[in-house]
Design a protein around this motif. Structure first.
Motif, mmCIF file in Angstrom:
data_model
loop_
_atom_site.group_PDB
_atom_site.id
_atom_site.type_symbol
_atom_site.label_atom_id
_atom_site.label_comp_id
_atom_site.label_asym_id
_atom_site.label_seq_id
_atom_site.Cartn_x
_atom_site.Cartn_y
_atom_site.Cartn_z
ATOM 1 N N PHE A 196 43.429 -74.639 3.143
ATOM 2 C CA PHE A 196 44.225 -73.796 2.262
ATOM 3 C C PHE A 196 43.310 -72.779 1.581
ATOM 4 N N ILE A 197 43.739 -71.533 1.590
ATOM 5 C CA ILE A 197 42.984 -70.487 0.890
ATOM 6 C C ILE A 197 43.921 -69.804 -0.101
ATOM 7 N N ASN A 198 43.484 -69.735 -1.359
ATOM 8 C CA ASN A 198 44.252 -69.041 -2.400
ATOM 9 C C ASN A 198 43.672 -67.635 -2.576
ATOM 10 N N VAL A 199 44.504 -66.632 -2.354
ATOM 11 C CA VAL A 199 44.023 -65.247 -2.336
ATOM 12 C C VAL A 199 44.450 -64.486 -3.584
ATOM 13 N N TYR A 200 43.509 -63.766 -4.175
ATOM 14 C CA TYR A 200 43.848 -62.747 -5.164
ATOM 15 C C TYR A 200 43.048 -61.508 -4.780
ATOM 16 N N SER A 201 43.709 -60.611 -4.093
ATOM 17 C CA SER A 201 43.016 -59.451 -3.530
ATOM 18 C C SER A 201 42.725 -58.405 -4.598
ATOM 19 N N PRO A 202 41.564 -57.755 -4.507
ATOM 20 C CA PRO A 202 41.241 -56.675 -5.455
ATOM 21 C C PRO A 202 42.110 -55.442 -5.205
ATOM 22 N N GLN A 203 42.155 -54.553 -6.184
ATOM 23 C CA GLN A 203 42.951 -53.331 -6.076
ATOM 24 C C GLN A 203 42.226 -52.246 -5.274
ATOM 25 N N ILE A 204 40.907 -52.192 -5.401
ATOM 26 C CA ILE A 204 40.127 -51.121 -4.767
ATOM 27 C C ILE A 204 40.090 -51.316 -3.249
ATOM 28 N N VAL A 205 40.309 -50.222 -2.510
ATOM 29 C CA VAL A 205 40.420 -50.277 -1.051
ATOM 30 C C VAL A 205 39.156 -50.835 -0.403
ATOM 31 N N VAL A 206 37.987 -50.371 -0.842
ATOM 32 C CA VAL A 206 36.729 -50.829 -0.257
ATOM 33 C C VAL A 206 36.560 -52.332 -0.454
ATOM 34 N N LYS A 240 38.946 -54.466 -0.765
ATOM 35 C CA LYS A 240 39.910 -55.140 0.123
ATOM 36 C C LYS A 240 39.293 -55.334 1.506
ATOM 37 N N ARG A 241 38.622 -54.315 2.010
ATOM 38 C CA ARG A 241 38.011 -54.402 3.344
ATOM 39 C C ARG A 241 36.977 -55.523 3.393
ATOM 40 N N VAL A 242 36.216 -55.658 2.306
ATOM 41 C CA VAL A 242 35.225 -56.739 2.240
ATOM 42 C C VAL A 242 35.931 -58.092 2.282
ATOM 43 N N LEU A 243 37.031 -58.207 1.534
ATOM 44 C CA LEU A 243 37.782 -59.459 1.509
ATOM 45 C C LEU A 243 38.346 -59.786 2.892
ATOM 46 N N TRP A 244 38.951 -58.798 3.571
ATOM 47 C CA TRP A 244 39.510 -59.043 4.912
ATOM 48 C C TRP A 244 38.415 -59.520 5.867
ATOM 49 N N VAL A 256 47.161 -69.489 4.203
ATOM 50 C CA VAL A 256 46.480 -68.508 3.350
ATOM 51 C C VAL A 256 47.535 -67.797 2.503
ATOM 52 N N GLY A 257 47.583 -68.111 1.213
ATOM 53 C CA GLY A 257 48.629 -67.542 0.367
ATOM 54 C C GLY A 257 48.106 -66.989 -0.928
ATOM 55 N N GLY A 258 48.903 -66.121 -1.530
ATOM 56 C CA GLY A 258 48.531 -65.575 -2.829
ATOM 57 C C GLY A 258 48.982 -64.139 -3.001
ATOM 58 N N ASP A 259 48.299 -63.441 -3.891
ATOM 59 C CA ASP A 259 48.604 -62.051 -4.228
ATOM 60 C C ASP A 259 47.649 -61.150 -3.437
ATOM 61 N N TYR A 260 48.177 -60.490 -2.403
ATOM 62 C CA TYR A 260 47.341 -59.649 -1.543
ATOM 63 C C TYR A 260 47.209 -58.223 -2.077
ATOM 64 N N ASN A 261 47.994 -57.875 -3.097
ATOM 65 C CA ASN A 261 47.928 -56.547 -3.703
ATOM 66 C C ASN A 261 48.095 -55.419 -2.686
ATOM 67 N N CYS A 262 48.867 -55.666 -1.634
ATOM 68 C CA CYS A 262 49.234 -54.631 -0.682
ATOM 69 C C CYS A 262 50.427 -55.154 0.118
ATOM 70 N N PHE A 280 45.592 -53.913 6.518
ATOM 71 C CA PHE A 280 46.058 -55.266 6.213
ATOM 72 C C PHE A 280 46.703 -55.907 7.446
ATOM 73 N N ASN A 281 47.538 -55.153 8.135
ATOM 74 C CA ASN A 281 48.190 -55.659 9.347
ATOM 75 C C ASN A 281 47.171 -55.923 10.460
ATOM 76 N N ASP A 282 46.149 -55.077 10.547
ATOM 77 C CA ASP A 282 45.094 -55.289 11.549
ATOM 78 C C ASP A 282 44.354 -56.594 11.283
ATOM 79 N N PHE A 283 44.070 -56.859 10.005
ATOM 80 C CA PHE A 283 43.401 -58.098 9.630
ATOM 81 C C PHE A 283 44.249 -59.309 10.036
ATOM 82 N N ILE A 284 45.542 -59.251 9.762
ATOM 83 C CA ILE A 284 46.450 -60.358 10.079
ATOM 84 C C ILE A 284 46.463 -60.618 11.590
#
Length: 225
Positions: free
Chosen positions: A10-20, A22-26, A42-48, A68-72
């Motif tokens: 299980f992964i709890n996600v809280y994605s940052p707002q800044i685009v760069v 987000k890329r690091v997180l993905w 993998v659930g949580g607030d993806y902020n997108c 985001f869709n590419d990451f998924i």
């Protein structure tokens, strides 16, 4: 997991707002998830959001959505069809679906009929999300007594009346046990009646909030609303 011996993560996600960021997180999530073939949730607030239809009165960024869709796709995650609400985040008249639960293909294959639902927001501006793969009944709930009940005069009257009317016979310890049992029964009965009345009041108030919450998905609320 029992029987299969396969790990479930299980992964709890809280994605940052800044685009760069987000890329690091993905990238980090992709590296972690692709390292084995266990079950992943993998659930949580993806902020997108995944597409434009998942935002209302809120700014949509097509490139962020595409990444985001590419990451998924790259990590092989999937999402059940969400029930209950169209959006998962509401702030004023802004609505979006930034919260979600993504799962690996093995989860979909093992529980194709799992229920994925957004609940009422209550005190938060995010809707709680629930993913249930099966329904279980753990039996009757134990008797609980809350100190706040002591502030209610009608409870004291119930206890005094029960004690005064109780008639027991036999050994003193048996009499005392039966007296406590009778008091408990009367408290449960009292609480049940109270709960019915309070639940009706609460249900009416919650229904009003739910109706307003549903309205804001299609139009702006008035100041009065």
């Amino acid at each position: 997991m029992k029987e299969t011996g396969k790990g479930i993560n299980f992964i709890n996600v809280y994605s940052p707002q800044i685009v760069v960021d987000k890329r690091v997180l993905w990238s980090d999530l992709q590296r972690v998830i692709n390292r084995d073939h266990d079950f992943w949730i993998v659930g949580g607030d993806y902020n997108c959001v995944r597409d434009r239809s998942k935002r209302r009165n809120s700014k949509f960024n097509a490139s962020v959505s595409s990444e985001f869709n590419d990451f998924i796709d790259k990590v092989g995650l999937h999402e059940y069809s969400l029930k209950g609400r169209k959006f998962t985040f509401v702030s004023g008249n802004k609505c979006s679906s930034i919260d979600r639960i993504l799962v690996s293909g093995d989860v979909i294959n093992n529980w194709p009929d799992a229920e994925y639902r957004a609940l009422a927001r209550d005190k938060s501006d995010h809707n709680p999300l629930v993913l249930k793969v099966e329904v279980r009944n753990y039996g009757a709930k134990p008797f609980r007594f809350y100190n706040s009940w002591l502030l209610r005069s009608d409870l004291e009257n119930i206890v005094v009346k029960t004690v005064n009317e109780f008639r027991g016979s036999g050994a003193p310890d048996i009499v005392l046990t039966n007296k406590f049992k009778r008091i408990r029964q009367e408290i449960v009965k009292w609480r049940k009646n109270k709960s019915i009345k309070e639940a009706e009041e609460e249900a009416n108030l919650k229904q009003e909030l739910i109706e307003l919450d549903a309205m804001v998905e299609d139009r702006d609320l008035t100041d009065t609303e």
